[in-house]
Design a protein around this motif. Sequence first.
Motif, short mmCIF file in Angstrom:
data_model
loop_
_atom_site.label_atom_id
_atom_site.label_comp_id
_atom_site.label_asym_id
_atom_site.label_seq_id
_atom_site.Cartn_x
_atom_site.Cartn_y
_atom_site.Cartn_z
N SER A 19 12.44 11.72 -23.90
CA SER A 19 11.30 12.71 -23.38
C SER A 19 9.84 11.83 -23.44
O SER A 19 8.98 12.12 -22.38
CB SER A 19 11.03 13.74 -24.60
N LEU A 20 9.72 10.81 -24.03
CA LEU A 20 8.36 9.94 -23.98
C LEU A 20 8.61 8.60 -23.14
O LEU A 20 7.73 7.96 -23.03
CB LEU A 20 8.06 9.30 -25.39
N LEU A 21 9.57 8.62 -22.17
CA LEU A 21 9.92 7.71 -21.37
C LEU A 21 8.84 7.32 -20.17
O LEU A 21 8.36 6.39 -20.13
CB LEU A 21 11.53 7.66 -20.46
N PRO A 22 8.33 8.49 -19.51
CA PRO A 22 7.15 8.48 -18.75
C PRO A 22 6.13 7.80 -19.21
O PRO A 22 5.40 6.71 -18.83
CB PRO A 22 7.06 9.72 -18.10
N LEU A 23 5.54 8.11 -20.66
CA LEU A 23 4.54 7.38 -21.19
C LEU A 23 4.63 5.98 -21.39
O LEU A 23 3.94 5.24 -21.37
CB LEU A 23 4.15 8.22 -22.37
N SER A 24 6.16 5.75 -21.90
CA SER A 24 6.38 4.44 -22.26
C SER A 24 6.23 3.55 -21.06
O SER A 24 5.96 2.39 -21.11
CB SER A 24 7.83 4.44 -22.77
N TYR A 25 6.84 3.74 -19.94
CA TYR A 25 6.54 3.13 -18.73
C TYR A 25 5.05 2.85 -18.23
O TYR A 25 4.80 1.85 -17.82
CB TYR A 25 7.61 3.80 -17.72
N THR A 26 4.74 3.93 -18.37
CA THR A 26 2.89 3.86 -17.98
C THR A 26 2.19 2.64 -18.96
O THR A 26 1.36 1.96 -18.61
CB THR A 26 2.23 5.21 -18.35
N SER A 27 2.56 2.87 -20.26
CA SER A 27 2.13 2.09 -21.21
C SER A 27 2.39 0.38 -21.03
O SER A 27 1.65 -0.61 -20.95
CB SER A 27 2.31 2.40 -22.54
N TRP A 28 3.79 0.34 -20.56
CA TRP A 28 4.28 -0.91 -20.37
C TRP A 28 3.81 -1.56 -19.10
O TRP A 28 3.42 -2.90 -19.05
CB TRP A 28 6.06 -0.58 -20.31
N LEU A 29 3.63 -0.67 -17.90
CA LEU A 29 2.98 -1.24 -16.81
C LEU A 29 1.80 -1.68 -16.85
O LEU A 29 1.06 -2.55 -16.26
CB LEU A 29 3.20 -0.34 -15.93
N LEU A 30 0.89 -1.04 -17.89
CA LEU A 30 -0.45 -1.49 -17.96
C LEU A 30 -0.86 -2.56 -18.98
O LEU A 30 -1.83 -3.05 -19.40
CB LEU A 30 -1.32 -0.06 -18.49
N GLY A 31 0.58 -2.92 -19.78
CA GLY A 31 0.58 -3.93 -20.53
C GLY A 31 -0.26 -3.90 -21.88
O GLY A 31 -0.79 -4.79 -22.52
N VAL A 32 -0.15 -2.90 -22.34
CA VAL A 32 -0.76 -2.62 -23.77
C VAL A 32 0.18 -1.58 -24.47
O VAL A 32 0.86 -0.95 -24.31
CB VAL A 32 -2.02 -1.74 -23.58
N GLY A 33 -0.21 -1.90 -26.06
CA GLY A 33 0.64 -1.10 -27.00
C GLY A 33 1.89 -1.55 -27.21
O GLY A 33 2.49 -2.36 -26.54
N VAL A 34 2.59 -0.77 -27.92
CA VAL A 34 3.99 -1.32 -28.58
C VAL A 34 4.99 -0.30 -27.45
O VAL A 34 6.13 -1.01 -27.78
CB VAL A 34 4.13 -0.96 -30.00
#
Length: 439
Positions: A19-34
């Motif tokens: 369910s949180l996969l879109p948010l994980s991809y967004t954070s991963w692409l922006l290079g921040v957070g865990v």
Amino acid sequence: MEEEIRVQVEDNSPSIEYSLLPLSYTSWLLGVGVARPRNCPKAVTIILRIVHFAVCSAIVAYGAIDFFTFGNVFKSDIFKIMYYMNKVMCYVSAYYYVYHGIGQYNKWPELMDRMKELDQKIRRETPMNDRPVKNMEALAILITFACGPLSLIIHALYYYFTRPEDIFASDLLLYYTIAQSLINSFIFDVVVYVLYRRFQTINELISQLDELFGAPWIALKIRRIRELHTGICDLVFMVNDVHGFQLLLCSANCFTMVVATLFRIYMGVVEKNYAFMLINNILWILYAAQFGLMCWICTLARQESDRTGIIIYAIVLNCKPANLSKLNSVRNRLNLEVPPPSEGLDGEQNSNRSSSYNLNYVVMENLLRKNLDRDCVRNEVNDFSIQLQQHRVAFTACNFFEMNNALLSGFVGVITTYLIILVQFYRPENPDAQFNEKH
């Protein structure tokens, strides 16, 4: 058959990580957070973070260029202090946000695995709906892109067609910093909101416990709910461990940004310089809302956890143990209902007396058994109460302060105090502005 159906529904239910996969991809692409997709190799993640480290270094370089190029524009020394303090805090936060995902690379999959295990246990007891979590996730992604890439494009196009000389790389890179800060705080907000929904599900499950189901069944359910509550509290401890220093930097960054931006707006009003006034107003509102949202969601989770103790004590009030007076009254009533024995029939007299004793024994045994069952429920509730006292839910910034609405009130008060002090020490360089300020 029922267990097979339940297992099948449980297996088909999407995990919280999915369910949180879109948010994980967004954070991963922006290079921040865990937050990151599990299937992405570590080498790709490191390369992506190195690219974002380079972008952060470019932002620092442009900030240094602005210091040597436009340093003389800032006539007020007190504004220089606030402005560059804000810049330094933004730079430190940006570097840490990028480093955070590398320093705690394995924390996000571990957190998702533990959430998935907890969700499986909860779904064995009651159905659970993650639709509000998905709605919040979609809103977080939308706000991040609206305040980041979309605002950058609008800013560049507006000044390109109106005042091309006012387009600076440092201003454009500011939107990159805003997008990183927002998505990093939104990751924390969504995770806390997921825990809040789990607390809410447990409270709804406790509210469904009724005396009609029987005391042994209620005691068993309370014991299972205690296990679920312990699992959520363990996740709270893990979230504090992962996001503690991030919350500290984010709070300091929001504070310096709001104070510096509001003071900049005040200077612009006094000196009648209304350039970038709209951007500055949006900026301080954005960072204040970011901090306020974190405090509000943490308060929701803590209040929902506190509500568990209130709901569980209602079960004790509904399960009152039987007392001796009630047992005596029942026994006396049964003695009255038994007909008096005949004087000439000793066999019948002994039979009636034996029947009376048997009835008294059966009724007293049933009442005592019911009393023991209710005592079992009360013991489970008391143990749960002790557990709630030992596992107090609180989200802290490295144990320096707790994220809640009380902190938000203090945040507003400290900002107001600092602004009053800065305004008193500020002296505008424009004589007309001084004259207008006096009169």
